[in-house]
Design a protein around this motif. Structure first.
Motif, PDB file in Angstrom:
ATOM      1  N   ARG A   1       0.904  -1.131  -0.046  1.00  0.00           N
ATOM      2  CA  ARG A   1       0.059   0.044  -0.107  1.00  0.00           C
ATOM      3  C   ARG A   1       1.094   1.187   0.052  1.00  0.00           C
ATOM      4  NH1 ARG A   1      -2.348   3.267   4.277  1.00  0.00           N
ATOM      5  NH2 ARG A   1      -1.593   1.606   5.501  1.00  0.00           N
TER       6      ARG A   1
ATOM      7  N   THR B   1      -3.823   7.057  -2.342  1.00  0.00           N
ATOM      8  CA  THR B   1      -3.590   5.869  -1.687  1.00  0.00           C
ATOM      9  C   THR B   1      -3.634   4.595  -2.932  1.00  0.00           C
ATOM     10  OG1 THR B   1      -4.472   6.353   0.191  1.00  0.00           O
ATOM     11  CG2 THR B   1      -4.128   3.896  -0.252  1.00  0.00           C
ATOM     12  N   PHE B   2      -2.486   4.023  -3.098  1.00  0.00           N
ATOM     13  CA  PHE B   2      -2.375   2.999  -4.251  1.00  0.00           C
ATOM     14  C   PHE B   2      -2.260   1.746  -3.675  1.00  0.00           C
ATOM     15  CE2 PHE B   2      -1.359   6.944  -6.209  1.00  0.00           C
ATOM     16  CZ  PHE B   2      -1.765   6.479  -7.435  1.00  0.00           C
ATOM     17  N   ARG B   3      -2.726   0.793  -4.100  1.00  0.00           N
ATOM     18  CA  ARG B   3      -2.205  -0.783  -3.635  1.00  0.00           C
ATOM     19  C   ARG B   3      -1.906  -1.544  -4.982  1.00  0.00           C
ATOM     20  NH1 ARG B   3      -6.397  -4.128  -2.371  1.00  0.00           N
ATOM     21  NH2 ARG B   3      -5.122  -5.427  -1.215  1.00  0.00           N
ATOM     22  N   GLU B   4      -0.761  -2.049  -5.117  1.00  0.00           N
ATOM     23  CA  GLU B   4      -0.009  -2.803  -5.909  1.00  0.00           C
ATOM     24  C   GLU B   4       0.297  -4.153  -5.496  1.00  0.00           C
ATOM     25  OE1 GLU B   4       1.984   1.275  -7.786  1.00  0.00           O
ATOM     26  OE2 GLU B   4       2.916  -0.007  -6.645  1.00  0.00           O
ATOM     27  N   ARG B   5       0.242  -5.086  -6.400  1.00  0.00           N
ATOM     28  CA  ARG B   5       0.633  -6.624  -6.213  1.00  0.00           C
ATOM     29  C   ARG B   5       2.137  -6.860  -7.191  1.00  0.00           C
ATOM     30  NH1 ARG B   5      -3.429 -10.157  -5.494  1.00  0.00           N
ATOM     31  NH2 ARG B   5      -4.204  -9.296  -7.476  1.00  0.00           N
TER      32      ARG B   5
ATOM     33  N   ILE C   1      -1.372  -2.591 -10.571  1.00  0.00           N
ATOM     34  CA  ILE C   1      -2.043  -1.715  -9.804  1.00  0.00           C
ATOM     35  C   ILE C   1      -3.273  -2.491  -9.452  1.00  0.00           C
ATOM     36  CG2 ILE C   1      -3.349   0.231  -9.392  1.00  0.00           C
ATOM     37  CD1 ILE C   1      -1.242   1.841 -10.919  1.00  0.00           C
ATOM     38  N   LEU C   2      -3.954  -2.652  -8.264  1.00  0.00           N
ATOM     39  CA  LEU C   2      -5.007  -3.284  -7.674  1.00  0.00           C
ATOM     40  C   LEU C   2      -6.093  -2.157  -7.531  1.00  0.00           C
ATOM     41  CD1 LEU C   2      -3.766  -5.897  -5.273  1.00  0.00           C
ATOM     42  CD2 LEU C   2      -4.141  -6.357  -7.551  1.00  0.00           C
ATOM     43  N   GLU C   3      -5.607  -0.986  -6.687  1.00  0.00           N
ATOM     44  CA  GLU C   3      -6.413   0.139  -6.554  1.00  0.00           C
ATOM     45  C   GLU C   3      -5.620   1.328  -6.854  1.00  0.00           C
ATOM     46  OE1 GLU C   3      -8.218  -0.130  -2.515  1.00  0.00           O
ATOM     47  OE2 GLU C   3      -8.483  -2.197  -2.769  1.00  0.00           O
ATOM     48  N   SER C   4      -6.313   2.446  -7.375  1.00  0.00           N
ATOM     49  CA  SER C   4      -5.771   3.692  -7.509  1.00  0.00           C
ATOM     50  C   SER C   4      -6.713   4.651  -7.777  1.00  0.00           C
ATOM     51  CB  SER C   4      -4.979   3.258  -8.940  1.00  0.00           C
ATOM     52  OG  SER C   4      -4.317   4.691  -9.621  1.00  0.00           O
ATOM     53  N   PRO C   5      -6.211   6.128  -7.367  1.00  0.00           N
ATOM     54  CA  PRO C   5      -7.160   6.990  -7.704  1.00  0.00           C
ATOM     55  C   PRO C   5      -7.040   7.448  -9.042  1.00  0.00           C
ATOM     56  CG  PRO C   5      -5.186   7.904  -6.602  1.00  0.00           C
ATOM     57  CD  PRO C   5      -5.175   6.260  -6.335  1.00  0.00           C
TER      58      PRO C   5
ATOM     59  N   ARG D   1      -7.027   1.239 -15.980  1.00  0.00           N
ATOM     60  CA  ARG D   1      -7.511  -0.124 -15.903  1.00  0.00           C
ATOM     61  C   ARG D   1      -6.263  -1.185 -16.253  1.00  0.00           C
ATOM     62  NH1 ARG D   1     -11.010   2.696 -18.304  1.00  0.00           N
ATOM     63  NH2 ARG D   1     -10.626   1.832 -20.259  1.00  0.00           N
TER      64      ARG D   1
END
Length: 140
Positions: free
Chosen positions: A51, A58-62, A77-81, A85
């Protein structure tokens, strides 16, 4: 059109890779990132989720791959502002054989409604400043 940036650092490729292979140290060298912490895993193998918090949100990356032989890693990127996609990025370190320096490149592919704007955002707002800041860790 992929986002892309590269630089040459005044250090051996193995030394630079030793630093960049750490999936948890992004807040040390990427401008605008104030926090990088693991939510899953420890950064040493694919599947680790980090995170990131910073000026952009805030970003979540795998972590998808971590390859010491090719000195490369990839992540998604799993979640991003940001309005993107299917974001997948790769960074790689290669030796510049005639000088002993390291060539570093960072690129990403993704889908976006405005791909031109997002390519510019990643290239000029993330990759170029990030690679430029690495010169502080590996001074010329």
């Amino acid at each position: 059109m992929p986002a892309y940036a590269s630089t040459v650092l005044n250090a051996p490729a193995d030394e630079v890779w030793g630093y960049l292979r750490d999936f948890g140290n992004l807040a040390e060298w990427l401008p605008g990132i104030t926090l990088c912490e693991f939510e899953e895993g420890d950064g040493s193998r694919p599947g680790t989720v980090r995170r990131l918090e910073g000026t952009g949100g805030t970003f979540r990356e795998r972590l998808l791959t971590l390859d010491d032989v090719s000195r490369s890693a990839s992540y998604e990127i799993l979640e991003s502002p940001l309005p993107v996609r299917d974001y997948r990025a790769v960074y790689r370190v290669a030796p510049v054989t005639d000088s002993g320096r390291a060539f570093v490149e960072w690129s990403a592919t993704f889908e976006a409604d405005d791909e031109t704007r997002m390519t510019k955002t990643f290239t000029r707002g993330v990759f170029e400043p990030g690679l430029a800041s690495l010169h502080k860790h590996f001074p010329d």
